[in-house]
Design a protein around this motif. Sequence first.
Motif: not given
Length: 284
Positions: A102-123
């Motif tokens: 839902s927030e991806i269109n307002t996020m910087e690329l670096e932030q998207i990468e960080k959020e994705l990496n955090d999710f991958i680590e958790k799951i």
Amino acid sequence: MEQVNSQEAMIWRSEYNINNFKIDNEHQKLFSIAREALNIAKLQNHLDKNSKLKEVIIKLFEYVDLHFSHEEEYMEKLSYPEFSNHKILHENMLEMLKKLISEINTMELEQIEKELNDFIEKIFVQHIIKEDKKIQLWNTSLDDLKTNFGWKEIYSLNNPELDKEHKTLFKIAEEAFAIVEPELKHEKIKNILNKLYEYMKTHFSHEEKYMEEISYPNIEIHKELHNNIANTINDFVKELPSLSEDSFEKELARLIDVTIVHHIIQEDKKIITWLKANSNQSDS
């Protein structure tokens, strides 16, 4: 300083199986999508990168949602006692992905990468390898757990000193499953866990010294994992008197699997992988 290669964590290993063909296949598919996301994160063209990252995050959400529904059906069929708590973990992870989408269109690329990496680590690291593994351990007989327990060459880090100490941890843990008189079991388990705890402290000290010597970048994270393992063992010793004879050996098997086996193959292997990558770069 070169960071630990995230893709090393995305290598599927047979130890992650929970012995359900459908669930294990879906976990492997999730690993494949995660590797796809990590590969996209390395793209140089930022326009392509942003677009492709969005696509793979939506793909990940759709597959995770499907997989969780199948896994919950499986847990219900087994009457898995931790089903309710496990389902909450699923709901929390889906919310993480929904928020990211839902927030991806307002996020910087670096932030998207960080959020994705955090999710991958958790799951993957925290959930599939630890939480889902508990289902398999609960659904496996104690005799089978004892039969399959022990050092295997796949656990080797190709570091003689670390491997030697890891083998000793397994030998101490195996003592806990030796047959004794029923009235002596609790005391025996308590003594062996204390022995395991003391040796772990020695081993962790050596391992942390080694990480310092090679300037391992994730040393503080790894130290925290060591502290968590020590606390888990302490908590188990305190719970021993309240556990029934039918459950404490099964709980012990689960504890050993999570604290020793998966720490070695998931976290300790990262140290050796990082060292090899750094050594190769220094030689080139």
